[in-house]
Every structure is written in structure tokens, then in C-alpha cells.
Design an enzyme around this catalytic site. Structure first.
Site, PDB file in Angstrom:
ATOM      1  N   THR A  28       0.812  -1.224   0.000  1.00  0.00           N
ATOM      2  CA  THR A  28       0.000   0.000   0.000  1.00  0.00           C
ATOM      3  C   THR A  28       0.838   1.263   0.000  1.00  0.00           C
ATOM      4  OG1 THR A  28      -1.786  -1.112   1.147  1.00  0.00           O
ATOM      5  CG2 THR A  28      -1.741   1.262   1.345  1.00  0.00           C
ATOM      6  N   ASP A  43       1.621  -6.572  -4.508  1.00  0.00           N
ATOM      7  CA  ASP A  43       0.821  -6.601  -3.287  1.00  0.00           C
ATOM      8  C   ASP A  43       1.401  -7.767  -2.482  1.00  0.00           C
ATOM      9  OD1 ASP A  43      -2.401  -5.900  -2.425  1.00  0.00           O
ATOM     10  OD2 ASP A  43      -1.434  -7.651  -1.535  1.00  0.00           O
ATOM     11  N   SER A  44       1.547  -7.596  -1.181  1.00  0.00           N
ATOM     12  CA  SER A  44       2.272  -8.641  -0.434  1.00  0.00           C
ATOM     13  C   SER A  44       1.499  -9.939  -0.329  1.00  0.00           C
ATOM     14  CB  SER A  44       2.688  -8.136   0.946  1.00  0.00           C
ATOM     15  OG  SER A  44       1.603  -8.116   1.827  1.00  0.00           O
ATOM     16  N   SER A  45       0.241  -9.971  -0.767  1.00  0.00           N
ATOM     17  CA  SER A  45      -0.472 -11.254  -0.839  1.00  0.00           C
ATOM     18  C   SER A  45       0.194 -12.160  -1.878  1.00  0.00           C
ATOM     19  CB  SER A  45      -1.931 -11.047  -1.246  1.00  0.00           C
ATOM     20  OG  SER A  45      -2.515 -10.095  -0.399  1.00  0.00           O
ATOM     21  N   THR A  98       1.686  -4.760   4.143  1.00  0.00           N
ATOM     22  CA  THR A  98       1.539  -5.183   5.543  1.00  0.00           C
ATOM     23  C   THR A  98       0.979  -6.596   5.671  1.00  0.00           C
ATOM     24  OG1 THR A  98      -0.644  -4.140   5.612  1.00  0.00           O
ATOM     25  CG2 THR A  98       1.209  -2.844   6.436  1.00  0.00           C
ATOM     26  N   ASP A  99       0.216  -7.054   4.654  1.00  0.00           N
ATOM     27  CA  ASP A  99      -0.515  -8.316   4.828  1.00  0.00           C
ATOM     28  C   ASP A  99       0.386  -9.502   5.168  1.00  0.00           C
ATOM     29  OD1 ASP A  99      -2.840  -6.977   4.381  1.00  0.00           O
ATOM     30  OD2 ASP A  99      -3.101  -7.627   2.310  1.00  0.00           O
ATOM     31  N   THR A 103       2.968  -9.978  14.493  1.00  0.00           N
ATOM     32  CA  THR A 103       1.778 -10.440  13.778  1.00  0.00           C
ATOM     33  C   THR A 103       0.970  -9.211  13.355  1.00  0.00           C
ATOM     34  OG1 THR A 103       1.686 -12.419  15.132  1.00  0.00           O
ATOM     35  CG2 THR A 103      -0.368 -11.765  14.118  1.00  0.00           C
ATOM     36  N   GLN A 135      -3.742 -21.137  19.841  1.00  0.00           N
ATOM     37  CA  GLN A 135      -4.584 -20.141  19.159  1.00  0.00           C
ATOM     38  C   GLN A 135      -4.601 -18.817  19.926  1.00  0.00           C
ATOM     39  OE1 GLN A 135      -8.485 -21.790  18.138  1.00  0.00           O
ATOM     40  NE2 GLN A 135      -7.520 -23.742  17.674  1.00  0.00           N
ATOM     41  N   CYS A 136      -4.173 -18.854  21.195  1.00  0.00           N
ATOM     42  CA  CYS A 136      -4.072 -17.605  21.967  1.00  0.00           C
ATOM     43  C   CYS A 136      -2.794 -16.895  21.541  1.00  0.00           C
ATOM     44  CB  CYS A 136      -3.949 -17.877  23.465  1.00  0.00           C
ATOM     45  SG  CYS A 136      -5.313 -18.775  24.141  1.00  0.00           S
TER      46      CYS A 136
HETATM   47  N1  ASP Z   1      -2.660  -5.550   0.440  1.00  0.00           N
HETATM   48  C1  ASP Z   1      -1.576  -4.702   0.861  1.00  0.00           C
HETATM   49  C2  ASP Z   1      -0.313  -5.533   0.877  1.00  0.00           C
HETATM   50  O1  ASP Z   1      -0.091  -6.256   1.792  1.00  0.00           O
HETATM   51  C3  ASP Z   1      -1.866  -4.119   2.196  1.00  0.00           C
HETATM   52  C4  ASP Z   1      -0.812  -3.189   2.723  1.00  0.00           C
HETATM   53  O2  ASP Z   1       0.238  -2.966   2.179  1.00  0.00           O
HETATM   54  O3  ASP Z   1      -1.044  -2.633   3.791  1.00  0.00           O
HETATM   55  O4  ASP Z   1       0.451  -5.452  -0.057  1.00  0.00           O
END
Ligand code: ASP
Length: 347
Positions: free
Chosen positions: A17, A61-63, A93-94, A170, A282-283
Site C-alpha cells: 500500500t 501486493d504482499s499477498s 503489511t498483509d 503479527t 490459538q491464543c
Molecule cells: N494488500 C496490501 C499488501 O499487503 C496491504 C498493505 O500494504 O497494507 O500489499
């Protein structure tokens, strides 16, 4: 300070982003050029620091981040290691916490800062968090003790005023600027009027040891999250997946799981076939203690090993790293006890 004595930082732009712009036709955010990104942060020119950049040929995009791209980052850092005092990686961030965790294992003997950052709003937007995140990350990557050694010689995430150990971090918020948390390890630094470092929490590196980059990984791993009512056929199918080598089992509380005989039997058969099963909770806060309740003891009997207080991002990438190094299931089970880069709390 003379300009020639300024510290130098390599800024590596992968996407995310922070560097995106709105497509006027679709309204979707798309990655844009690094030079445009830098134009939005003229403050970088005022730093007492030499900043050079490297950008991924097509920012992502980090996805879409992949282990092969972690290896590419390792290569970029290794090839530039002697030329720079620190590295800042601009990343979506993802999946930032996965990349930070993976790099912490792949950059053995790291003795310079590698700071990942990004933002929740693109850098061109008025209320962006990207500018502060980027500027402070560069400052941290360049920061040195009076003896000239770097203050933060480890892989970290800097976000919204906090510097966190990368493999303890995380993503916890998809809306707020305060997007990351380290539940089981203290904050390494806080940026206010000054940057306040928690020196005793920061890793102490030995600069005499040469950087040892690692490029191998094995992605035959899966995360299995338990829930009440989880079915036998589904668990058995997952555990019998051809090629599967390791499972991150997300259990309840302090590492507890159902006591049903079919469940324990399915895990036992899998461990006997050489699949490594690691128990994490999971905690998000706290530690797996399999000896604490009977429900946890059954897991120990089935050959499941503790992941202690690992994040899922850290344990998953650590397993990929170890499997990639050709370690046997038994060796990996034993090594789960040993922190590689401060990723678990061991008494
Ligand atoms: N979808 C974006 C990514 O991870 C979200 C971000 O950067 O905050 O690339």
C-alpha cells in the site's frame, strides 16, 4: 559530521500500500513507481544519510509474496551487505510478518539492521502513515552506538511508532495505523520526540562472524487450526496429503486438544510416518505447556512437539527453513527447542 562519514542505507521497494495509487477507472489500489513514491517524501533528502534504492521490477501486493522472493531479498542484502550500514524494506503489511520471520532465519549472523515497514494508507494520501514509518525506519537502520556498531542488528518491523522483533510480530489490524503487535516479546524501541531504544531487549550481534545467507526452503507445510466439531475424515485427509512434511497445529489455550482416540491416533500415525507436528496456541499471548493438562499430555504421547510461544508466521517459516536444509524429522523435532533468531522464549 562530514558527508563522506554519513551512514548509508539501502531502501528496497517490494510494493504494498505504501507505494500504491488509486486506479481512476476501477478505484482499486495498484502499485506505482518507486521514484514517484520518493517524490512524496522530500524529507529523505534532508537526512544525514546516503540513501540508495532497489526496486522490484514489478512491485507486488504482499499477498503475492513467495518464498522465492524472500530468497531474492536475501540475495539483494547479501550482495550489498558491505556497501551499506542498514537496510529498509518497503513491503505490504498483509504478509510482512512472514517475510520478516523468514529473513530472520535466512540471514544467519546478521549484524546490521534490516527494517521492514509499509503503511495502511498510500504515501501520496494526505493522512498517510507511510511517511513517518519510512522516515523513522531509515533513521533506525542508520543508527549507531558511539563505537560505530549498529544499534539494531536484527530483522525488525517498524510500524506506528514501535520497533518490533520481526519474527515475534503479527498483523492484528486491517484498519488502524497501529497494525502490528508482538505479544510475546517486548517492544525494541518507541519513536516519540526521540527514538527510545530498549537496549537490553535488542539482539547483540557479533560483527566478526561473516553473514551466512540461506536460500533453501521447503514449502510442504500446512497450518491446521482446531475447532470444536472438527471432523476425523478432514484431519486424516490433511495428514495423508502426499508430500506433506510438517504441520503447525493450532491448539487451544496452553496447547490443549481433543482427547478422542481417533484424533490422537491420527496424529501418532502421522508422526510415525515422519511428519513433524508442532503445537502452537490459538491464543496470541502465552506459551504452549503440553504437560500442564491431560489434554496436552496426549499430544506429547503422539509425538507432537512444542512450538513454545511462536507466532504462526515464525513457526511456519522456521519449518520451511529447516526442511529446506534437509534435516530429518527427528532432528527438526529436537531443534524446535533451540531458538535460531530469538523467535521463542526458552527459560
Ligand atoms: N494488500 C496490501 C499488501 O499487503 C496491504 C498493505 O500494504 O497494507 O500489499
Amino acid at each position: 559530521m562530514k558527508k563522506s562519514n554519513y551512514p548509508s542505507v539501502l531502501l528496497i521497494y517490494t510494493g504494498g500500500t505504501i507505494g500504491m495509487i488509486e486506479n481512476p477507472e476501477t478505484g482499486a489500489l495498484e502499485a506505482f513507481d518507486f521514484d514517484q513514491l520518493i517524490e512524496n517524501v522530500p524529507e529523505l533528502k534532508r537526512f544525514n544519510c546516503h540513501i540508495n534504492s532497489y526496486q522490484f521490477s514489478s512491485p507486488i501486493d504482499s499477498s503475492d509474496m513467495e518464498p522465492a522472493l524472500w530468497a531474492k531479498l536475501v540475495k539483494i542484502i547479501t550482495e550489498n551487505y558491505d556497501l551499506y550500514d542498514g537496510f529498509v524494506i518497503l513491503h505490504g503489511t498483509d504478509t510482512m510478518a512472514y517475510t520478516a520471520s523468514a529473513l530472520s532465519f535466512m540471514l544467519e549472523n546478521l549484524s546490521k539492521p534490516v527494517i521492514l515497514t509499509g503503511s495502511q494508507l498510500p504515501i501520496g494520501m494526505l493522512r498517510t502513515d507511510g511517511k513517518e514509518n519510512l522516515i523513522t525506519s531509515v533513521e533506525i537502520a542508520a543508527a549507531k552506538h558511539p563505537d560505530g556498531t549498529p544499534i539494531v542488528p536484527e530483522v525488525c518491523i517498524f510500524f506506528e511508532n514501535h520497533l518490533l522483533r520481526g519474527n515475534r510480530t503479527t498483523k492484528i489490524n486491517a484498519e488502524n495505523f497501529n497494525a502490528f503487535r508482538s505479544y510475546n516479546y517486548p517492544i525494541l524501541a518507541t519513536a516519540g520526540i526521540h527514538i527510545k531504544y530498549e537496549y537490553d531487549k535488542i539482539h547483540k550481534a557479533d560483527p566478526a562472524l561473516p553473514l551466512k545467507p540461506h536460500y533453501v526452503y521447503d514449502t510442504n507445510v500446512i497450518v491446521l487450526t482446531l475447532f470444536p466439531g472438527i471432523q476425523e475424515n478432514l484431519i486424516r485427509n490433511v495428514l495423508q496429503t502426499p508430500g506433506l512434511r510438517a504441520v503447525v497445529l493450532k491448539t487451544y489455550g496452553s496447547g490443549n486438544a481433543p482427547q478422542k482416540p481417533w484424533f490422537i491416533q491420527a496424529l501418532k500415525e502421522a508422526t510415525e510416518r515422519g511428519i513433524v507436528i508442532v503445537n502452537i496456541s490459538q491464543c496470541p499471548t502465552g506459551m504452549v505447556e503440553m504437560g500442564r493438562y491431560e489434554t496436552g499430555l496426549h499430544l506429547l504421547d503422539a509425538g507432537v512437539v512444542s512450538g513454545y510461544d511462536s507466532t504462526v508466521e515464525s513457526i511456519l517459516t522456521k519449518l520451511m527453513f529447516m526442511l529446506g536444509h534437509g534435516k530429518s524429522a527427528e532432528e527438526i523435532r529436537q531443534l524446535m527447542d533451540v531458538p535460531i533468531a530469538g523467535e521463542i522464549t526458552k527459560a
